[in-house]
Write a protein that holds these residues in place. Sequence first.
Motif, PDB file in Angstrom:
ATOM      1  N   ASP A 738      -8.097  -0.262  10.842  1.00 12.76           N
ATOM      2  CA  ASP A 738      -9.056   0.595  11.555  1.00 12.76           C
ATOM      3  C   ASP A 738      -8.354   1.401  12.642  1.00 12.76           C
ATOM      4  OD1 ASP A 738     -11.053  -0.378   9.952  1.00 12.76           O
ATOM      5  OD2 ASP A 738     -11.737  -1.881  11.405  1.00 12.76           O
ATOM      6  N   ILE A 739      -7.326   0.818  13.230  1.00 15.96           N
ATOM      7  CA  ILE A 739      -6.599   1.524  14.293  1.00 15.96           C
ATOM      8  C   ILE A 739      -5.518   2.422  13.709  1.00 15.96           C
ATOM      9  CG2 ILE A 739      -5.104   1.191  16.293  1.00 15.96           C
ATOM     10  CD1 ILE A 739      -6.605  -1.433  16.803  1.00 15.96           C
ATOM     11  N   ALA A 740      -4.714   1.868  12.780  1.00 18.34           N
ATOM     12  CA  ALA A 740      -3.566   2.611  12.255  1.00 18.34           C
ATOM     13  C   ALA A 740      -4.000   3.825  11.441  1.00 18.34           C
ATOM     14  CB  ALA A 740      -2.691   1.676  11.403  1.00 18.34           C
ATOM     15  N   ALA A 741      -5.124   3.731  10.712  1.00 17.29           N
ATOM     16  CA  ALA A 741      -5.562   4.819   9.820  1.00 17.29           C
ATOM     17  C   ALA A 741      -6.710   5.625  10.401  1.00 17.29           C
ATOM     18  CB  ALA A 741      -5.951   4.232   8.459  1.00 17.29           C
ATOM     19  N   ALA A 742      -6.870   5.570  11.725  1.00 14.52           N
ATOM     20  CA  ALA A 742      -7.993   6.288  12.337  1.00 14.52           C
ATOM     21  C   ALA A 742      -7.919   7.789  12.067  1.00 14.52           C
ATOM     22  CB  ALA A 742      -8.025   6.003  13.837  1.00 14.52           C
ATOM     23  N   ASN A 743      -6.732   8.356  12.006  1.00 13.01           N
ATOM     24  CA  ASN A 743      -6.566   9.797  11.789  1.00 13.01           C
ATOM     25  C   ASN A 743      -6.134  10.124  10.353  1.00 13.01           C
ATOM     26  OD1 ASN A 743      -7.182  10.430  14.509  1.00 13.01           O
ATOM     27  ND2 ASN A 743      -5.087   9.849  15.110  1.00 13.01           N
ATOM     28  N   ALA A 744      -6.277   9.147   9.459  1.00 14.88           N
ATOM     29  CA  ALA A 744      -5.896   9.381   8.052  1.00 14.88           C
ATOM     30  C   ALA A 744      -7.023   8.885   7.148  1.00 14.88           C
ATOM     31  CB  ALA A 744      -4.581   8.683   7.732  1.00 14.88           C
ATOM     32  N   PRO A 745      -8.151   9.595   7.120  1.00 19.66           N
ATOM     33  CA  PRO A 745      -9.310   9.109   6.349  1.00 19.66           C
ATOM     34  C   PRO A 745      -9.054   9.049   4.844  1.00 19.66           C
ATOM     35  CG  PRO A 745      -9.664  11.354   7.127  1.00 19.66           C
ATOM     36  CD  PRO A 745      -8.416  10.892   7.803  1.00 19.66           C
ATOM     37  N   ALA A 747      -6.299   7.897   3.454  1.00 19.77           N
ATOM     38  CA  ALA A 747      -5.432   6.757   3.137  1.00 19.77           C
ATOM     39  C   ALA A 747      -6.278   5.578   2.639  1.00 19.77           C
ATOM     40  CB  ALA A 747      -4.626   6.340   4.363  1.00 19.77           C
ATOM     41  N   THR A 748      -5.641   4.742   1.806  1.00 16.00           N
ATOM     42  CA  THR A 748      -6.370   3.638   1.162  1.00 16.00           C
ATOM     43  C   THR A 748      -5.641   2.318   1.405  1.00 16.00           C
ATOM     44  OG1 THR A 748      -7.110   5.122  -0.585  1.00 16.00           O
ATOM     45  CG2 THR A 748      -7.295   2.751  -1.005  1.00 16.00           C
ATOM     46  N   LEU A 749      -6.420   1.257   1.749  1.00 17.33           N
ATOM     47  CA  LEU A 749      -5.873  -0.095   1.907  1.00 17.33           C
ATOM     48  C   LEU A 749      -6.485  -0.992   0.840  1.00 17.33           C
ATOM     49  CD1 LEU A 749      -4.209  -2.215   3.454  1.00 17.33           C
ATOM     50  CD2 LEU A 749      -6.222  -2.592   4.913  1.00 17.33           C
ATOM     51  N   GLU A 750      -5.628  -1.668   0.059  1.00 13.47           N
ATOM     52  CA  GLU A 750      -6.087  -2.552  -1.007  1.00 13.47           C
ATOM     53  C   GLU A 750      -5.550  -3.969  -0.766  1.00 13.47           C
ATOM     54  OE1 GLU A 750      -4.645  -0.893  -4.584  1.00 13.47           O
ATOM     55  OE2 GLU A 750      -6.014   0.847  -4.578  1.00 13.47           O
ATOM     56  N   PHE A 751      -6.392  -4.954  -1.092  1.00 11.26           N
ATOM     57  CA  PHE A 751      -5.986  -6.355  -0.980  1.00 11.26           C
ATOM     58  C   PHE A 751      -5.952  -6.966  -2.377  1.00 11.26           C
ATOM     59  CE2 PHE A 751      -7.766  -5.525   3.215  1.00 11.26           C
ATOM     60  CZ  PHE A 751      -6.831  -6.123   4.057  1.00 11.26           C
ATOM     61  N   GLU A 752      -4.808  -7.529  -2.776  1.00 13.71           N
ATOM     62  CA  GLU A 752      -4.731  -8.202  -4.068  1.00 13.71           C
ATOM     63  C   GLU A 752      -5.298  -9.614  -3.985  1.00 13.71           C
ATOM     64  OE1 GLU A 752      -0.952  -8.151  -5.918  1.00 13.71           O
ATOM     65  OE2 GLU A 752      -1.028  -6.016  -6.359  1.00 13.71           O
TER      66      GLU A 752
END
Length: 863
Positions: A738-745, A747-752
């Motif tokens: 939430d903090i690191a990608a605040a300015n990169a909407p 970008a995608t985070l996936e959990f395996e």
Amino acid sequence: MSESRVLLVDEGGECRLTPAIEGRGLTVDIFSERSSVVDALDGAVVSVVVRGEPDTGFVSEIRDRVGDIPVFFLAGESESAATVTAQSSALVAEDPVTNGGADALAARIERVSEFSQWAGESAERESLYRTIVEQSHDAIFIAQDDGYKFWNQRFAELVGLDDAEIADADLLDVIHPDDRNRIEDIYERRRRGEDAPNNYDVRIVDGDGQIHACSANAQDIEYRDEYGVLVTVRDESEQHETEARFQALVEHVRDIITVIGSDGTIRYQSPAVERVLGYDQEALVGEHVVDQVHPDDRDEIEEILAESLRTGDDTKEPIRYRFEDADGSWRWLESVASNQTDTSVDGFVVTTRDIDDQRKRELRLERYETIIESIQQGAYVVDEDGVLQYVNDIALSRTDLPKESLVGNHFSVACDVGLLDDEQYELLADAFDAILRGESRIERFELQLNLPSNGYVVDFAISPITASDGSVTGAVGISTDITARKRYEERLNALHASTRQLTSATSREAVGKAVCDAAREVLDYEVSGVMLYNESDDTLDPVAFTDAAKALFGEIPPLPRGTGLSWEVFESGELQYYDEVDSNPQRFDPETDITEELLVPIPDHGVLFVGAVDEGRLSDQRIPLARVLAANARAALDRVEREQLLRRRERELARQNEQLESFASVVSHDLQNPLSVANGYLELAQENYDGDELDRVENALVRIEDIVQDVLALARNGQTVDEVEHLSLRRVASDAWDIAAANAPEATLEFETDMHLRAHEGRLRQLFENLLANAIRHGGDDVTVRIGELDDRAGFYVADDGPGIPDEDRARVFEAGYTTNPDGTGFGLNIVQSIVNAHGWSVWFFDSDEGGARFEITTEDGR
């Protein structure tokens, strides 16, 4: 049993037992005195319970009136249950003080009463109750429906369980696992009416896990109108151990032991036949005993054996004859034959010695007396009145008493002649009385004898001598000298006690002094000392010596490598005993009167030195204890080294923390002030002037502030982690995203997968913030980042599909200040590594499957 009554003679005790008995469906009548009980007896009374000491006459009155019903006496804890039971022919139980104890006793009263009623139902069973419940030395139980329906007190003692535990147990619970299938098969075959053995061996495992080798006898019965099995169990563990000891004795005796059948064929020969005659042990088995006897001696041998068979007697005199050995030579042998045709041997036991060589002692093997003498045990025989009939030489070997002073006198003469004090005599008298009255089958205890020189401790065992009708006609006492063993045990216990001083030592010198004190006080090593290795000087330095050693040697200097016997032992790591040290050229000081030295290595640290002026003082049972002392010294010295290393490390960490705190203070205060001033003037300048130059200044100041924040984070995370908690990796990583990608909407985070690990939450979140921000910074606003668990190690990974890191830059990715992004500070991955190190983890860099960067963090035990 709703019509059944229990008579309780309270005599002033608490009545908590009454509701427990009534709770089992029995009626309780309470009497204040025993004299009132007899008149109240009738056919409905199933048991009598009395608080107080047993009274044989009272029991007889009850049984004269109503027969063999159980009579319980609730005696004090100091009362001997076995003695009281035999004297009063009753049952003794502890007076319960808790509700649970009362319930357990009530259950026992009910169980024994039921059995008493069943046992008295027919004439042939009238003695069964007393035999099983009161007088049996065997464990007895009744099995029914795979459980225990009745058991006597001896069975509870054998299995080591209380009544409640036995009642809840399955039939096979106390049987050794390796015997359960066999016992279950016997039980099932018996229940189906098929052929099954009545007698068999079984191993019982008691509540403490101890295994008892037992023999069992099973009989089918009808108990309370249902099929059951009455099982008698005898603990034969001690008998098995004794058998093994005698077998070892036979197999190691120097003479040949031969078992000959009644038909004259050899059935067994001991291993000594190979040494004496050169035959393999089994070579002559199956041959007739006279086949190898000289032809001139055969008739005599056959006549003697025939006479022994006719009379049933042993051979009257040793038989001397010539026998052909394995080389074909004739050797003179001397044999003594014991006729054992009426025993399980069913033949003769022959003891043979080689009399060609007079180096062997002349002896005659006369039954048990010779065996006892050969095993170096004292033997005593008393008659039924306690009068000593026999005492062997071994029994008197440490005294100056003639046999005549003991034989023919009551065993109390041992007290009269000063061998025993009053306390020890009472112990002996109680044991002999118990055996002679038939109350015990064996009594074993330790006795302290008084000798002119010093104390003498024996292990004393007393067994009854019984006639053919089972009556006790005397007793045999066997004593084994355990003085050396007791002294060894005392020293070993004292040695372990001395480790407390070792564990409190905080220096090498203190350890050396503690070891030296123990050597002198516990092991009686008056001349002893400790020398420890000095790595800086490559010497063995004297750190502690007894006063006696100092008086002999004077000032003891450090020993350079290769000097004296101590260096030889230290380098080899092997204990050495030198019995002629005065002639050894390697000895340290030829001028002293030392004749013996014992040198015990303290591995990795030094040597324990022991010396003696008189010969034959050091080679004894203390040597194993000296090894123990050296091992304890090594452990103490290892601990001292670890503690000293730990203290040095703590001091280093404290200095590092002070430096980090000082550095953080400089960064957070001394740099922030000029930055604030620069930002203020920049704002004034921007109000009066608009140009690219001020924008570049503003960017530079922002860059400086970012570096300051990263340096502060690096300083904080360089310290160790004190508090950790069980965290969800997915939750912490999501908060960081939430903090690191605040300015990169985009970008995608996936959990395996999700996993849990122990970590400091704030630092773990910063670790993810830096890794995720690094992925976005290098992979762009549309980068995809995956987080998952490692397959082959404990830990997790963070991987992206960005451009990755060039090969030439990979070695420097974790260096402080290194970056390939002009807008980066170069501290992000360095901070990641500091957080990883603070947790005791490791971080690795690889290419991701998509060609981007993959960081793997192995958590090891932190997971």
